[in-house]
Design an enzyme around this catalytic site. Structure first.
Site, PDB file in Angstrom:
ATOM      1  N   HIS A   1       6.778   5.632  22.624  1.00  0.00           N
ATOM      2  CA  HIS A   1       7.571   6.797  23.051  1.00  0.00           C
ATOM      3  C   HIS A   1       7.840   7.720  21.845  1.00  0.00           C
ATOM      4  O   HIS A   1       8.523   8.732  21.992  1.00  0.00           O
ATOM      5  CB  HIS A   1       8.936   6.357  23.579  1.00  0.00           C
TER       6      HIS A   1
ATOM      7  N   ARG B   1       6.384  14.515  32.935  1.00  0.00           N
ATOM      8  CA  ARG B   1       6.816  14.618  34.329  1.00  0.00           C
ATOM      9  C   ARG B   1       7.846  15.720  34.421  1.00  0.00           C
ATOM     10  O   ARG B   1       8.521  16.013  33.412  1.00  0.00           O
ATOM     11  CB  ARG B   1       7.467  13.270  34.678  1.00  0.00           C
TER      12      ARG B   1
HETATM   13  P1  A3P Z   1      11.298   6.762  39.814  1.00  0.00           P
HETATM   14  O1  A3P Z   1      12.525   6.247  39.153  1.00  0.00           O
HETATM   15  O2  A3P Z   1      11.380   8.244  40.094  1.00  0.00           O
HETATM   16  O3  A3P Z   1      10.900   6.007  41.026  1.00  0.00           O
HETATM   17  P2  A3P Z   1       8.251   4.717  33.287  1.00  0.00           P
HETATM   18  O4  A3P Z   1       7.128   3.845  33.680  1.00  0.00           O
HETATM   19  O5  A3P Z   1       7.868   5.767  32.280  1.00  0.00           O
HETATM   20  O6  A3P Z   1       9.457   3.949  32.915  1.00  0.00           O
HETATM   21  O7  A3P Z   1       8.623   5.591  34.574  1.00  0.00           O
HETATM   22  C1  A3P Z   1       9.212   4.984  35.671  1.00  0.00           C
HETATM   23  C2  A3P Z   1       8.990   5.879  36.864  1.00  0.00           C
HETATM   24  O8  A3P Z   1       7.632   5.747  37.295  1.00  0.00           O
HETATM   25  C3  A3P Z   1       9.838   5.407  38.031  1.00  0.00           C
HETATM   26  O9  A3P Z   1      10.079   6.605  38.796  1.00  0.00           O
HETATM   27  C4  A3P Z   1       8.893   4.459  38.741  1.00  0.00           C
HETATM   28  O10 A3P Z   1       9.239   4.220  40.086  1.00  0.00           O
HETATM   29  C5  A3P Z   1       7.584   5.221  38.615  1.00  0.00           C
HETATM   30  N1  A3P Z   1       6.396   4.359  38.733  1.00  0.00           N
HETATM   31  C6  A3P Z   1       6.202   3.097  38.270  1.00  0.00           C
HETATM   32  N2  A3P Z   1       4.977   2.665  38.579  1.00  0.00           N
HETATM   33  C7  A3P Z   1       4.360   3.662  39.254  1.00  0.00           C
HETATM   34  C8  A3P Z   1       3.076   3.810  39.860  1.00  0.00           C
HETATM   35  N3  A3P Z   1       2.183   2.839  39.824  1.00  0.00           N
HETATM   36  N4  A3P Z   1       2.805   4.970  40.474  1.00  0.00           N
HETATM   37  C9  A3P Z   1       3.701   5.972  40.534  1.00  0.00           C
HETATM   38  N5  A3P Z   1       4.938   5.905  39.981  1.00  0.00           N
HETATM   39  C10 A3P Z   1       5.263   4.765  39.344  1.00  0.00           C
END
Ligand code: A3P
Length: 345
Positions: free
Chosen positions: A148, A170
């Site tokens: 990150h 995003r």
């Molecule tokens: P939401 O909280 O809006 O549902 P990161 O992986 O950077 O921590 O981001 C987490 C976000 O990505 C969460 O969003 C999660 O639900 C979503 N996410 C995780 N896996 C995913 C996938 N395979 N496809 C789409 N979104 C995904």
């Protein structure tokens, strides 16, 4: 004590000395840094222009000091809650697809989470070891990692080598909602829930892990514009809209384009499906247990939708964030899709 034992003891004592002086150096550094309350636990330190969670400050500095990139390395770089888990799964499945082709060894993504397959530098690789063995930090070849850390603070060897960087961003409204709800889940039972107004204000002032998001995204955006062969800039919303064409972009960028045969056999769609939100969330390995950082694996999956912000943000929050987005991004060429519900034009 024989000669070999005495030499080992000397090396061990030398390592202790290095660790001690390193800890002293870090202590001194911490005292000079502006500090704010973190969203989950611990503090955030303003380090090199970004808010670094206290828990990873030492690993970030170790990563910067000691990591030597190989030309063949691939780094998944993201701002938290922008689709890191998804991008890790997609990059892993695309990059190594020939190593786990059908009928062969069981695909590792069935038995390990995306965060175990593609390790974070600051939360994992350097978490407990300032100088890990470069041969052992990734079991796959070419090496694939994640971070990150903002572009400006990456180790110089990443920028100077041919190591490739895949970045995902995003729209900041969904990202904020995702981080707020995620942080609330991870707070101790005896802590109060985060007040949305308070954390929203902190977010707008850039005070969140690795924030401000605008600087983070813009640095990688500008790097991708200057050197598109080195940095690939992806957007969560584009992946949601058309995963196949984004996967093709990713494979081209990684130097492993899908062949005509693969496309005919539906390999692109297969990777998209294996890495989809529903598939990943339903895997046993993603439902149980904790990541090395202590976060339950299941908490990386919530809704996975574009536009969920409209269920949480008040009109005045939207107005403030829209204004900020214009201020920060106008003229940069970087734009976000917020779903069809609002338009920033
Ligand atoms: P939401 O909280 O809006 O549902 P990161 O992986 O950077 O921590 O981001 C987490 C976000 O990505 C969460 O969003 C999660 O639900 C979503 N996410 C995780 N896996 C995913 C996938 N395979 N496809 C789409 N979104 C995904």
């Amino acid at each position: 004590m024989d000669a070999a034992e005495s030499s080992k003891a000397k090396i061990a004592s030398l390592i202790q000395d290095v660790k001690k002086s390193w800890d002293d150096e870090l202590q001194q550094l911490v005292q000079t840094l502006p500090k704010e309350e973190g969203w989950i636990s611990g503090s955030l330190y303003l380090y090199q222009g970004f808010w670094c969670p206290a828990i990873v400050l030492k690993p970030v500095v170790s990563f910067q000091k000691h990591f030597q990139a190989f030309d063949s390395d691939v780094m998944v770089a993201t701002f938290p809650k922008c689709g890191t888990t998804w991008l890790k799964a997609l990059t892993f499945s695309t990059l190594y697809r020939s190593q786990f082709s059908r009928g062969g060894i069981e695909h590792p993504s069935l038995t390990s989470t995306p965060h175990q397959l593609v390790r974070f530098m600051e939360y994992d690789v350097y978490a407990n070891n300032p100088c890990p063995d470069p041969e052992n930090i990734c079991v796959y070849k070419p090496r694939l990692f994640a971070t990150h850390v903002p572009h400006a603070s990456l180790p110089t060897s990443i920028k100077d080598s041919k190591c490739k960087i895949v970045y995902i961003c995003r729209n900041p409204m969904d990202m904020f909602v995702s981080l707020w709800l995620f942080s609330n889940k991870l707070r101790d039972e005896n802590q109060e829930s985060l007040s949305p107004n308070k954390v929203f204000d902190m977010f707008c002032r850039g005070i969140c892990a690795f924030g401000p998001i605008f600087d983070h995204a813009l640095e990688y955006w500008n790097a991708s514009q200057e050197n598109p062969d080195k940095v690939l800039f992806l957007k969560y919303e584009d992946l949601k809209e058309d995963i196949s064409s984004q996967l093709k972009r990713l494979s081209m960028f990684l130097g492993v384009p899908f062949t005509e045969d693969e496309e005919k056999q539906g390999v692109v769609e297969e990777i998209a499906k294996v890495c989809s939100f529903d598939k990943l969330r339903e895997l046993e390995v993603n439902k149980k247990g904790l990541h090395i950082s202590g976060i339950p694996h299941k908490d990386f999956f919530r809704k996975g939708k574009v536009g969920d912000w409209s269920n949480y943000l008040t009109p005045s929050m939207v107005e403030r964030l829209e204004k900020l987005i214009h201020e920060k991004l106008d003229g940069s060429g970087l734009t976000f899709n917020f779903s069809s519900k609002i338009s920033l034009d």
